[in-house]
Scaffold this motif. Structure first.
Motif, PDB file in Angstrom:
ATOM      1  N   LYS A 224       7.645   5.742   7.555  1.00 17.13           N
ATOM      2  CA  LYS A 224       6.281   5.919   6.827  1.00 17.13           C
ATOM      3  C   LYS A 224       5.923   4.363   6.714  1.00 17.13           C
ATOM      4  CE  LYS A 224       8.532   8.063   3.312  1.00 17.13           C
ATOM      5  NZ  LYS A 224       8.661   8.561   2.168  1.00 17.13           N
ATOM      6  N   GLU A 225       4.540   4.328   6.717  1.00 17.11           N
ATOM      7  CA  GLU A 225       3.840   3.288   6.489  1.00 17.11           C
ATOM      8  C   GLU A 225       4.459   2.274   5.011  1.00 17.11           C
ATOM      9  OE1 GLU A 225      -0.261   3.522   6.028  1.00 17.11           O
ATOM     10  OE2 GLU A 225      -0.512   1.465   5.245  1.00 17.11           O
ATOM     11  N   SER A 226       4.322   3.231   4.126  1.00 22.23           N
ATOM     12  CA  SER A 226       4.834   2.616   2.741  1.00 22.23           C
ATOM     13  C   SER A 226       5.954   1.852   2.772  1.00 22.23           C
ATOM     14  CB  SER A 226       4.961   3.873   1.737  1.00 22.23           C
ATOM     15  OG  SER A 226       5.785   4.655   2.068  1.00 22.23           O
TER      16      SER A 226
ATOM     17  N   ILE B   6      -1.106  -5.017   1.562  1.00 25.41           N
ATOM     18  CA  ILE B   6      -0.336  -4.782   2.808  1.00 25.41           C
ATOM     19  C   ILE B   6      -0.474  -3.309   3.592  1.00 25.41           C
ATOM     20  CG2 ILE B   6       1.912  -5.485   3.943  1.00 25.41           C
ATOM     21  CD1 ILE B   6       1.154  -7.891   2.933  1.00 25.41           C
ATOM     22  N   HIS B   7      -0.840  -3.226   4.589  1.00 24.22           N
ATOM     23  CA  HIS B   7      -1.044  -1.811   5.072  1.00 24.22           C
ATOM     24  C   HIS B   7      -0.404  -1.839   6.536  1.00 24.22           C
ATOM     25  CE1 HIS B   7      -3.315   0.421   1.661  1.00 24.22           C
ATOM     26  NE2 HIS B   7      -3.368  -0.835   1.334  1.00 24.22           N
ATOM     27  N   GLN B   8      -0.438  -0.676   7.176  1.00 17.73           N
ATOM     28  CA  GLN B   8      -0.109  -0.631   8.545  1.00 17.73           C
ATOM     29  C   GLN B   8      -1.136   0.354   9.269  1.00 17.73           C
ATOM     30  OE1 GLN B   8       2.216  -2.507   9.370  1.00 17.73           O
ATOM     31  NE2 GLN B   8       2.875  -2.999   7.430  1.00 17.73           N
ATOM     32  N   ASN B   9      -1.589   0.049  10.413  1.00 11.75           N
ATOM     33  CA  ASN B   9      -2.941   0.711  10.820  1.00 11.75           C
ATOM     34  C   ASN B   9      -2.276   1.979  11.770  1.00 11.75           C
ATOM     35  OD1 ASN B   9      -5.434   1.167  10.788  1.00 11.75           O
ATOM     36  ND2 ASN B   9      -5.896  -0.847  11.575  1.00 11.75           N
TER      37      ASN B   9
ATOM     38  N   GLY C 229       0.868  -1.227  -0.025  1.00 12.88           N
ATOM     39  CA  GLY C 229       0.056   0.086  -0.083  1.00 12.88           C
ATOM     40  C   GLY C 229       0.749   1.322  -0.082  1.00 12.88           C
ATOM     41  N   HIS C 230       0.322   2.485  -0.705  1.00 12.43           N
ATOM     42  CA  HIS C 230       0.868   3.855  -0.708  1.00 12.43           C
ATOM     43  C   HIS C 230       2.187   3.649  -1.670  1.00 12.43           C
ATOM     44  CE1 HIS C 230      -2.034   4.604   2.412  1.00 12.43           C
ATOM     45  NE2 HIS C 230      -1.729   3.430   2.885  1.00 12.43           N
ATOM     46  N   GLY C 231       2.958   4.545  -1.327  1.00 10.59           N
ATOM     47  CA  GLY C 231       4.257   4.825  -2.011  1.00 10.59           C
ATOM     48  C   GLY C 231       4.628   6.184  -2.647  1.00 10.59           C
TER      49      GLY C 231
HETATM   50 ZN   LIG Z   1      -2.431   2.135   4.516  1.00  8.66          ZN
END
Ligand SMILES: [Zn+2]
Length: 228
Positions: A62-64, A121-124, A46-48
């Motif tokens: 960063k979550e990314s 895939i992500h982080q919360n 996820g993201h980027g």
């Molecule tokens: Zn996310």
């Protein structure tokens, strides 16, 4: 005469070495499970790029970055097991500038991959920093509730999480007819969980837990043979 004997001796030794290494190689090679054959998994980190997602409460990570590290590790587990794997992104950048265009580009990757499963895939993040644990989301139409439940159990067992799968109105798990789930691996707003999620060791542990969940999902014929 002497040369011929010497040559034969060398050939014999070489044959023994090749035979021994051959046996070791065959013994160590894991047989490809039948449920893996011909299966393609799309892993979406996820993201980027400028969209880094949520950030760590203490480190500002960063979550990314974590998403990509987990995605790459998961890919290596899956490829070793015999799956075909397609990553929506393999670098830090997003696929396209602008959130909508980026998400549409990811949908295009999923469609072209002719995939059997999509795992995003992500982080919360949550205002209350005591909230923790991995959680699996599936589309509100409920078609992927069963596979989400299988994945949630795999994560809970291996990551000591106690959360329950839930519906989530996310584009990436609704942009194709491929069975899709989104995994929030943990909360970057929880200092203890953040300190684990930033380490390569825990990222591998998370990736392995997801890998186990994917194997269980693929092994349930009643789920994967049904067109969801
Ligand atoms: Zn996310």
């Amino acid at each position: 005469m002497f040369v011929t004997v010497k040559k034969r001796a060398i050939l014999l030794v070489l044959s023994i070495i090749i035979a021994v290494f051959g046996v070791i190689f065959i013994k160590n090679r894991q047989p490809v499970q039948s449920y893996v054959l011909g299966k393609t998994v799309v892993i979406d980190a996820g993201h980027g790029g400028i969209d880094g997602g949520v950030t760590g409460v203490n480190t500002g990570i960063k979550e990314s970055e974590i998403n990509l590290a987990v995605a790459k590790c998961l890919k290596s587990f899956l490829v070793y097991a015999g799956y075909k794997v397609v990553l929506t992104r393999s670098g830090e950048d997003s696929l396209k500038r602008g959130k909508l265009k980026d998400m549409e580009a990811r949908a295009e990757v999923i469609k072209k991959a002719n995939a059997d499963l999509v795992v995003s895939i992500h982080q919360n993040d949550y205002p209350l920093n005591s909230v923790k644990g991995a959680q699996v989301f599936y589309a509100p139409n409920g078609e992927c509730r069963e596979i989400a439940s299988v994945m949630q159990k795999a994560l809970n067992e291996r990551l000591s999480s106690t959360r329950k799968e839930a519906t989530g109105d996310y584009y990436i798990i609704q942009c194709s007819s491929v069975p899709s789930i989104l995994i929030e691996c943990g909360f970057l707003s929880n200092p203890t969980e953040e300190s684990k999620l930033i380490t390569a060791e825990y990222q591998q542990k998370v990736a392995y837990a997801i890998f186990c969940g994917i194997n269980q999902i693929m092994d349930i014929d009643s789920i994967m043979n049904r067109s969801v």
